[in-house]
Design a protein around this motif. Structure first.
Motif, short mmCIF file in Angstrom:
data_model
loop_
_atom_site.label_atom_id
_atom_site.label_comp_id
_atom_site.label_asym_id
_atom_site.label_seq_id
_atom_site.Cartn_x
_atom_site.Cartn_y
_atom_site.Cartn_z
N ASP A 53 -29.86 -53.03 -24.19
CA ASP A 53 -30.73 -54.14 -23.80
C ASP A 53 -30.94 -54.14 -22.29
O ASP A 53 -32.06 -54.32 -21.80
N ARG A 54 -29.87 -53.93 -21.53
CA ARG A 54 -29.98 -53.88 -20.07
C ARG A 54 -30.84 -52.70 -19.64
O ARG A 54 -31.69 -52.82 -18.74
N ALA A 55 -30.64 -51.55 -20.28
CA ALA A 55 -31.41 -50.36 -19.92
C ALA A 55 -32.90 -50.55 -20.20
O ALA A 55 -33.75 -50.14 -19.40
N LYS A 56 -33.24 -51.20 -21.31
CA LYS A 56 -34.64 -51.44 -21.63
C LYS A 56 -35.31 -52.33 -20.59
O LYS A 56 -36.47 -52.12 -20.24
N LEU A 57 -34.59 -53.32 -20.10
CA LEU A 57 -35.15 -54.18 -19.06
C LEU A 57 -35.37 -53.40 -17.77
O LEU A 57 -36.39 -53.57 -17.09
N LEU A 58 -34.43 -52.55 -17.42
CA LEU A 58 -34.58 -51.73 -16.22
C LEU A 58 -35.73 -50.73 -16.37
O LEU A 58 -36.46 -50.47 -15.41
N LEU A 59 -35.89 -50.19 -17.57
CA LEU A 59 -37.01 -49.29 -17.83
C LEU A 59 -38.34 -50.02 -17.64
O LEU A 59 -39.26 -49.51 -16.98
N ALA A 60 -38.43 -51.22 -18.16
CA ALA A 60 -39.65 -52.02 -17.99
C ALA A 60 -39.87 -52.37 -16.52
O ALA A 60 -40.99 -52.31 -16.02
N ARG A 61 -38.81 -52.73 -15.83
CA ARG A 61 -38.91 -53.04 -14.40
C ARG A 61 -39.41 -51.81 -13.63
O ARG A 61 -40.26 -51.90 -12.75
N GLY A 62 -38.88 -50.64 -13.97
CA GLY A 62 -39.32 -49.41 -13.31
C GLY A 62 -40.79 -49.12 -13.58
O GLY A 62 -41.54 -48.76 -12.67
N ALA A 63 -41.20 -49.28 -14.83
CA ALA A 63 -42.61 -49.02 -15.18
C ALA A 63 -43.53 -50.01 -14.47
O ALA A 63 -44.56 -49.62 -13.90
N ALA A 64 -43.17 -51.29 -14.49
CA ALA A 64 -44.00 -52.30 -13.83
C ALA A 64 -44.06 -52.04 -12.32
O ALA A 64 -45.13 -52.14 -11.70
N SER A 65 -42.94 -51.67 -11.73
CA SER A 65 -42.91 -51.38 -10.29
C SER A 65 -43.81 -50.20 -9.95
O SER A 65 -44.52 -50.23 -8.94
N MET A 66 -43.79 -49.18 -10.78
CA MET A 66 -44.69 -48.04 -10.57
C MET A 66 -46.14 -48.47 -10.61
O MET A 66 -46.94 -48.08 -9.77
N LEU A 67 -46.48 -49.26 -11.61
CA LEU A 67 -47.88 -49.66 -11.80
C LEU A 67 -48.42 -50.51 -10.67
O LEU A 67 -49.64 -50.53 -10.43
N ILE A 68 -47.54 -51.22 -9.97
CA ILE A 68 -48.02 -52.02 -8.84
C ILE A 68 -47.80 -51.28 -7.51
O ILE A 68 -48.09 -51.82 -6.44
N GLY A 69 -47.30 -50.04 -7.59
CA GLY A 69 -47.13 -49.23 -6.38
C GLY A 69 -45.88 -49.53 -5.59
O GLY A 69 -45.76 -49.13 -4.44
N SER A 70 -44.91 -50.17 -6.20
CA SER A 70 -43.64 -50.46 -5.53
C SER A 70 -42.66 -49.34 -5.88
O SER A 70 -41.75 -49.50 -6.70
N TRP A 71 -42.87 -48.20 -5.26
CA TRP A 71 -42.19 -46.96 -5.66
C TRP A 71 -40.68 -47.01 -5.45
O TRP A 71 -39.93 -46.49 -6.28
N GLN A 72 -40.22 -47.59 -4.34
CA GLN A 72 -38.78 -47.64 -4.11
C GLN A 72 -38.10 -48.53 -5.15
O GLN A 72 -37.04 -48.20 -5.66
N ASN A 73 -38.71 -49.66 -5.49
CA ASN A 73 -38.16 -50.51 -6.55
C ASN A 73 -38.16 -49.78 -7.89
O ASN A 73 -37.21 -49.92 -8.67
N ALA A 74 -39.21 -49.02 -8.14
CA ALA A 74 -39.26 -48.23 -9.38
C ALA A 74 -38.11 -47.24 -9.41
O ALA A 74 -37.42 -47.12 -10.43
N ARG A 75 -37.89 -46.56 -8.30
CA ARG A 75 -36.82 -45.56 -8.26
C ARG A 75 -35.47 -46.20 -8.51
O ARG A 75 -34.66 -45.69 -9.30
N GLU A 76 -35.19 -47.30 -7.83
CA GLU A 76 -33.90 -47.97 -8.01
C GLU A 76 -33.70 -48.42 -9.45
O GLU A 76 -32.62 -48.23 -10.03
N SER A 77 -34.72 -49.00 -10.05
CA SER A 77 -34.61 -49.47 -11.44
C SER A 77 -34.41 -48.31 -12.40
O SER A 77 -33.57 -48.38 -13.30
N LEU A 78 -35.19 -47.25 -12.22
CA LEU A 78 -35.10 -46.11 -13.13
C LEU A 78 -33.78 -45.36 -12.95
O LEU A 78 -33.19 -44.91 -13.94
N ASP A 79 -33.32 -45.22 -11.72
CA ASP A 79 -32.02 -44.56 -11.51
C ASP A 79 -30.90 -45.35 -12.18
O ASP A 79 -30.02 -44.77 -12.82
#
Length: 167
Positions: A55-81
């Motif tokens: 459940d936690r991983a799925k939320l982080l995956l969604a956070r990473g995807a959303a961050s990518m889509l809005i161009g917040s690349w560092q936030n995407a990287r942190e969430s996906l890592d």
């Protein structure tokens, strides 16, 4: 779906629905960062360390995807890592989530100019997919976006050969 999930009484289901809503909003209204952030914050408030790691991983995956889509690349990287760490350590059978997080991470590494990391992870994940007999992941990491990764990282000579797999 968000209201149905809320009405179910299952906090994790509601959190996943909110996370999905955040990704949809990021895809279709990326300028509405406040609404996207609100969905993710509410989802985060519903799932904590005591909840199942998937459940936690799925939320982080969604956070990473959303961050990518809005161009917040560092936030995407942190969430996906963080997502990939949870999946590797606590969710070994979550093949779809690993595949999705890895593909999004590769795009993020490219966007951040992290060619050495991209090349390393692409090789690791390609080898792991082959070892685990996951043909879809193996194809994704050697064809399509993976091909661009090999070329971009100047590792084209070490790209996996697929010629024998077509027979």
């Amino acid at each position: 779906y968000v209201e149905l999930a809320r009405g179910s009484g299952d906090a994790a289901r509601y959190a996943r629905a909110l996370a999905a809503e955040a990704v949809w909003r990021a895809a279709y209204a990326p300028a509405d960062v406040a609404a996207i952030s609100a969905c993710l914050a509410r989802a985060d408030s519903l799932v904590g360390d005591q909840d199942p790691p998937l459940d936690r991983a799925k939320l982080l995956l969604a956070r990473g995807a959303a961050s990518m889509l809005i161009g917040s690349w560092q936030n995407a990287r942190e969430s996906l890592d963080w997502c990939l760490t949870i999946l590797a350590n606590e969710c070994r059978d979550a093949t779809w989530e690993k595949r999705a997080a890895r593909m999004l991470a590769l795009i993020t590494y490219a966007a951040l100019g992290e060619g050495a990391l991209l090349a390393h992870e692409l090789r690791e994940w390609s080898d792991a997919a082959t070892t685990m007999e996951d043909p879809l992941s193996a194809a994704l990491f050697s064809l399509g976006g993976g091909t661009h990764g090999w070329l971009w990282s100047t590792s084209a000579a070490s790209a996996p050969s697929i010629a024998g797999s077509c027979s």
